[in-house]
Write an enzyme that holds these catalytic residues in place. Structure first.
Site, mmCIF file in Angstrom:
data_model
loop_
_atom_site.group_PDB
_atom_site.id
_atom_site.type_symbol
_atom_site.label_atom_id
_atom_site.label_comp_id
_atom_site.label_asym_id
_atom_site.label_seq_id
_atom_site.Cartn_x
_atom_site.Cartn_y
_atom_site.Cartn_z
ATOM 1 C CB SER A 184 -1.101 -0.042 1.162
ATOM 2 O OG SER A 184 -0.243 -0.035 2.467
ATOM 3 C CG HIS A 212 -3.596 -1.018 -2.350
ATOM 4 N ND1 HIS A 212 -4.104 0.308 -2.439
ATOM 5 C CD2 HIS A 212 -3.404 -1.330 -0.987
ATOM 6 C CE1 HIS A 212 -4.065 0.668 -1.141
ATOM 7 N NE2 HIS A 212 -3.783 -0.210 -0.335
ATOM 8 C CE LYS A 243 -7.227 0.957 0.179
ATOM 9 N NZ LYS A 243 -8.074 0.693 1.368
HETATM 10 C C1 LIG Z 1 -3.252 -3.496 2.203
HETATM 11 C C2 LIG Z 1 -4.379 -2.958 2.907
HETATM 12 N N1 LIG Z 1 -5.378 -3.734 3.288
HETATM 13 C C3 LIG Z 1 -6.459 -3.281 4.294
HETATM 14 C C4 LIG Z 1 -6.804 -2.097 4.184
HETATM 15 C C5 LIG Z 1 -8.058 -1.347 4.958
HETATM 16 O O1 LIG Z 1 -9.226 -1.433 3.992
HETATM 17 P P1 LIG Z 1 -10.171 -0.520 4.468
HETATM 18 O O2 LIG Z 1 -10.117 0.938 4.059
HETATM 19 O O3 LIG Z 1 -11.448 -0.864 3.678
HETATM 20 O O4 LIG Z 1 -10.631 -0.591 5.888
HETATM 21 C C6 LIG Z 1 -6.165 -1.095 3.418
HETATM 22 C C7 LIG Z 1 -6.748 0.329 3.322
HETATM 23 O O5 LIG Z 1 -6.106 1.228 3.792
HETATM 24 C C8 LIG Z 1 -4.883 -1.466 2.653
HETATM 25 O O6 LIG Z 1 -4.200 -0.660 2.137
#
Ligand SMILES: Cc1ncc(COP(=O)(O)O)c(C=O)c1O
Length: 392
Positions: A184, A212, A243
């Site tokens: 991320s 992502h 996303k």
């Molecule tokens: C790799 C990853 N996993 C999980 C999440 C969490 O997702 P959410 O924003 O839907 O809670 C994110 C988001 O920031 C992320 O980048």
């Protein structure tokens, strides 16, 4: 007088002193251009900090589908899915997700954070070993902590280190390897094929977070695991709707036996209210568009290559690649904040990412490109960045 909040003042002072304080910025409603531009505190800014990679968040068809679902089902989820919140909409979405991912079953969660914490803590327990990439998302780390498993963090994408740790723990209880597919904050990709091999060699299980990768990779946007031909090899495929889908929520796809276990054990699913119908209706429409509007995937990858190229032409050191996350390494927190402030003065929204989101000393501007950015947008942004570097 005794100040009960003196410790909070002190914590704030510490954060501020190290250029680590955070604040909320107000974004105003708009967008006629697929979310490429936003208004923040009255200023029109090119949005280079959004995870809305495909530009779907403002799509009229998605908004309309959400409104129709709300009109049919009401505004709220009203209860946990295990009580009375399991509308037929949910089952339709899970059926479509499982078919899209070519897996036996799917389970929708409220968001990615809750999916990771709920799934991991339900799948691991005391004495189990979890091998997690050092740059995995915070929600994975929190899931491991909640599961009370032994936590082994391997150096980022370092297969030798991972294998060393797996070998050390040979013969123990259950073992899980967990990784982001596209990282991320770094925008690079996990070596998925090699991770599957290690999983097999050490009799472990593998979970991949496609937050992502979903929407932007794979022939129909299923993610990086599909692109690598590993759809059926990964034990738990997790992804989000927050996303590339442009909506909200998250899911896992896995074998039916795993889905049944999670339905019984994932506390973030059981003890939390179902997502509102608006969200599920919107996600169903987004899922169709992700599969059919291939041009969005092509455009975001083209823009990702283009922006990297434009930055490199101007002397910036960014890795080549075609994922939409493009970190510009700066290092010091204060200097990174200055870049971000100056970008904003020049009409660009690009936030400074600082510890603890990234390791100490590796603060950066995390640029993200979208399918709806134009070449002119990106050229202009690269020029602004060069101007700032010359100033600083
Ligand atoms: C790799 C990853 N996993 C999980 C999440 C969490 O997702 P959410 O924003 O839907 O809670 C994110 C988001 O920031 C992320 O980048």
């Amino acid at each position: 007088m005794n100040n009960r909040y003196a410790w909070l003042e002190e914590e704030w002072r510490q954060l501020d002193q190290h250029s680590l304080a955070r604040a909320l910025h107000t974004v105003e409603p708009m967008s006629k251009d697929g979310g490429a531009w936003i208004h923040v505190s009255g200023q029109r800014l090119l949005n280079l900090s959004s995870n809305n990679y495909l530009g779907l968040a403002h799509d009229k068809r998605i908004v309309e589908a959400g409104m129709q679902a709300a009109q049919t089902w009401g505004a709220g989820g009203t209860a946990s899915r295990l009580v009375n919140g399991n509308y037929t909409l949910y089952e339709e979405l899970e059926r479509q997700l499982a078919a899209w991912k070519e897996r036996e079953g799917a389970l929708v969660f409220a968001n990615g954070y809750q999916a990771n914490t709920g799934v991991i803590s339900a799948m691991v327990g005391r004495g189990d070993a979890v091998f997690s990439d050092r740059l995995n998302h915070a929600s994975i780390v929190d899931g491991i902590i909640l599961g009370r498993a032994n936590h082994y963090r391997y150096r980022h994408n370092d297969l030798e280190h991972l294998e060393y740790l797996l070998r050390e723990q040979r013969g123990g209880r259950r073992k899980w390897i967990i990784t982001d597919s596209i990282f991320s904050m770094d925008g690079d990709m996990a070596p998925l094929t090699a991770l599957v091999e290690l999983r097999d060699r050490y009799d472990a299980m593998l979970m991949v977070d496609e937050a992502h990768g979903g929407g932007v990779r794979g022939e129909q946007g299923q993610g990086l695991c599909h692109e690598a031909g590993l759809a059926n090899q990964v034990d738990v495929l997790m992804g989000t709707f927050s996303k590339a889908f442009g909506v909200y929520g998250a899911y896992v796809c896995a074998d039916e036996v795993v889905i049944r276990h999670l339905t019984n054990k994932a506390r973030s699913l059981i003890y939390s209210t179902a997502l509102p119908p608006f969200v599920i209706g919107s996600v169903l429409e987004a899922l169709q568009l992700i599969q059919t509007e291939t041009w969005r995937r092509v455009a975001v990858r083209r823009n990702a290559r283009l922006f990297r190229h434009l930055l490199r032409l101007r002397g910036f050191s960014v890795e080549e690649g075609d994922t939409p996350i493009i970190p510009l390494a700066i290092g010091e927190n204060e200097l990174t904040l200055q870049y971000s402030r100056k970008l904003r003065e020049r009409g660009i929204a690009a936030v400074a990412i600082r510890p603890p989101t990234v390791p100490a000393g590796s603060a950066r501007i995390r640029f993200t490109v979208m399918a709806t950015h134009t070449r002119a947008d990106l050229e202009w942004a690269a020029d602004q960045l060069k101007g700032i570097r010359d100033e600083l």
